[in-house]
Design a protein around this motif. Structure first.
Motif, short mmCIF file in Angstrom:
data_model
loop_
_atom_site.label_atom_id
_atom_site.label_comp_id
_atom_site.label_asym_id
_atom_site.label_seq_id
_atom_site.Cartn_x
_atom_site.Cartn_y
_atom_site.Cartn_z
N THR A 169 0.82 -1.21 0.00
CA THR A 169 0.00 0.00 0.00
C THR A 169 0.85 1.26 0.00
OG1 THR A 169 -0.13 -0.23 2.39
CG2 THR A 169 -2.03 -0.99 1.13
N CYS A 172 4.17 3.28 4.11
CA CYS A 172 5.13 3.04 5.20
C CYS A 172 5.43 4.28 6.04
CB CYS A 172 6.44 2.48 4.67
SG CYS A 172 6.27 1.22 3.42
N ASN A 178 -1.26 -2.16 7.76
CA ASN A 178 -1.47 -3.61 7.62
C ASN A 178 -0.61 -4.42 8.58
OD1 ASN A 178 -3.16 -3.06 5.34
ND2 ASN A 178 -1.29 -2.60 4.22
#
Ligand SMILES: Cc1cc2nc3c(=O)[nH]c(=O)nc-3n(C[C@H](O)[C@H](O)[C@H](O)COP(=O)(O)OP(=O)(O)OC[C@H]3O[C@@H](n4cnc5c(N)ncnc54)[C@H](O)[C@@H]3O)c2cc1C
Ligand code: SF4
Length: 501
Positions: A169, A172, A178
């Motif tokens: 995704t 970070c 996640n």
């Protein structure tokens, strides 16, 4: 907030829970079973899974000191520091690179050798699940960088990242929603807590002295409330391990007015001053899909003192880094899904005048001068990046010191003219830094270092430092694995000290 000061008592206080504090807590944790009481005191909040929304400004406010907008005194460099359960490891990208032998040789700290740091780094690479992504997991931004470097003959290598179950995704730097990125909030701190270490979030250490530290607890208004009620506390303790990062650790020591002379305190700060460079392609690049970072080009590390890496930045940060405004700026931002991005990092020298001091309230003030050596590196980095962008097929390149907002492929043959060195000036280009190092540097001589090679502050056998402030010079590579390796040494020293006691 209550005005009464409450007392708490432990045997060891670890102050900060990032790349330094997390490993110290985990390494000391087995002592809890023998009755040693260990606390981690962390200023930032502990977020729940639902708190990671991926929204840029909201997450910056929740996870970074000053929302990511902490400036050097002359406002020429923005410093990014995480402030959370897990420190900057919550927002780091997970690039996992051990330090090189030539850098440890440059550090020249008696009692610190590359073999020892290498073995400890290996341990943390394993513990954090660092590995190379599969070819199919690399996104277009990473592939373009590799192609551009290869066609120019620049050495580019893939590096390991510390993810488990990455869903690509690309969020970070806003905290992984996640649970895939392996920071100390996922690895070392939960393990330490399982073994009995207490972690107190929302808890700022204001001052330390022999036998105690003085803290203020506040609730952040999001995430989990602090386990201690808001208020002021005196935390009695036998040993203190300061791991509050390269800005706050020297500041904490300075405002504590320790009973020793430490002339090097706060000095020799290095930052790896960085530029975010962008170029526009005709076809989609979509750096926001896939893990953002996998390649490094070190071809110029020795000759021009800079590194290039792949990166992906969010709209606000990207917009802030483009030099110029109006239609060109809007056109570049409108092409977000076609932008290739490169991060350039200058390998800056460690100078005594680059330093952290405190103001009259005890808050850190960072004096950092962008000298000619660093500006030369950043200029060369812009030239090399522009070559890579064009070699990878970019249609328009934005160089922050470019004579025009957009450079076009025809400029590739005369880049020195198109990006003149004289335009690379502090205040004119947007420089950021996330690799903050030094300020409590290790060494043998108390006149130019703050701790010994094992992190013990000169002259104070109850006080240790275990974070990036220990670096005597720049890491010359992304620093977190080295911070962990150094923290591991400090933990060993503290264990031996407790055993002797
Ligand atoms: C956006 C970003 C991306 C990065 N990406 C990478 C990467 O991919 N690879 C890499 O190697 N490095 C990366 N880094 C750098 C790396 O994260 C740091 O070098 C490393 O985390 C430094 O460890 P530390 O323990 O010194 O400080 P930190 O990890 O920052 O931890 C310090 C902790 O101390 C706490 N603290 C501060 N003051 C106090 C106080 N007074 N009382 C109590 N607690 C306090 C802070 O809240 C923080 O949690 C990145 C950094 C950032 C900001
Ligand atoms: S790219 Fe991977 S590690 Fe990064 S935020 Fe997304 S899932 Fe997490």
């Amino acid at each position: 907030m209550r005005s009464r000061v409450e007392d708490r008592e432990f045997d060891v206080d670890v102050e900060g829970s990032g790349a330094g504090g997390g490993p110290v807590a985990k390494e000391l944790a087995p002592l809890s079973r023998e009755g040693v009481r260990i606390a981690v005191l962390e200023w930032g909040p502990r977020l729940r899974d639902v708190d990671y929304t991926g929204r840029e400004l909201e997450m910056a406010e929740r996870l970074y000191r000053d929302g990511g907008g902490f400036f050097t005194r002359d406002r020429t460099v923005t410093l990014a520091m995480g402030r959370a359960y897990g420190g900057s490891t919550v927002v780091y990208t997970g690039t996992s690179l051990p330090i090189q032998g030539r850098t440890v040789a440059r550090w020249a700290v008696p009692g610190l050798d590359h073999r020892d740091l290498g073995e400890r780094s290996e341990k943390y690479l394993r513990e954090n699940g660092a590995h190379l992504l599969e070819e199919g997991e690399l996104n277009e931004n990473n592939r373009l960088f590799r192609e551009g470097c290869r066609s120019l003959g620049y050495h580019a290598a893939q590096f390991p990242v510390n993810v488990r179950g990455c869903r690509g995704t690309s969020l970070c730097n806003l905290g992984c929603p996640n649970g895939a990125k392996q920071g100390t909030h996922r690895v070392q701190l939960p393990e330490a807590e399982r073994q009995g270490v207490a972690v107190v979030t929302g808890c700022r250490v204001e001052r330390i002295e022999e036998g105690a530290c003085h803290v203020t607890v506040e609730n952040p208004g999001f995430g989990l409330p602090s386990p201690w009620p808001p208020g002021r506390y005196r935390v009695r303790t036998r040993l203190i391990v300061v791991a509050a990062g390269a800005i706050e650790s020297p500041a904490l020591l300075a405002r504590s007015r320790l009973p020793v002379r430490l002339p090097a305190l706060g000095r020799y700060l290095t930052l790896h001053p960085a530029l975010i460079l962008v170029a526009q392609h005709d076809r989609p690049v979509v750096g926001s899909r896939g893990h953002p970072k996998s390649f490094i080009c070190d071809a110029f590390a020795e000759s021009h003192r800079f590194l290039l890496e792949t990166c992906m930045y969010f709209p606000f940060v990207t917009a802030r880094n483009l030099i110029g405004f109006g239609a060109d700026h809007a056109a570049m931002m409108g092409a977000m899904d076609r932008l290739q991005m490169i991060l350039a990092l200058a390998l800056d020298p460690a100078l005594p005048e680059n330093r952290v001091t405190v103001d009259r309230h005890g808050e850190p003030v960072v004096r950092y001068r962008l000298g000619d050596e660093v500006l030369d590196s950043l200029h060369q980095a812009m030239l090399a990046s522009a070559r890579i962008f064009f070699a990878a097929g970019a249609r328009r390149v934005h160089a922050p010191a470019g004579a025009r907002f957009f450079l076009v492929p025809a400029d590739a043959a005369r880049l020195e003219e198109a990006i003149p060195r004289r335009r690379v000036r502090p205040g004119r280009i947007s420089i950021t830094a996330a690799h903050l190092m030094g300020g409590c540097r290790m060494g043998e001589d108390p006149s130019d270092s703050v701790t010994d090679a094992w992190g013990q502050v000169h002259g104070l056998d109850w006080l240790y430092v275990a974070d990036a402030s220990l670096f005597p010079r720049a890491a010359e590579v992304n620093p977190y694995i080295t911070v962990m390796a150094l923290a591991d040494r400090v933990a060993q020293q503290v264990r031996e000290r407790l055993a002797r006691a």
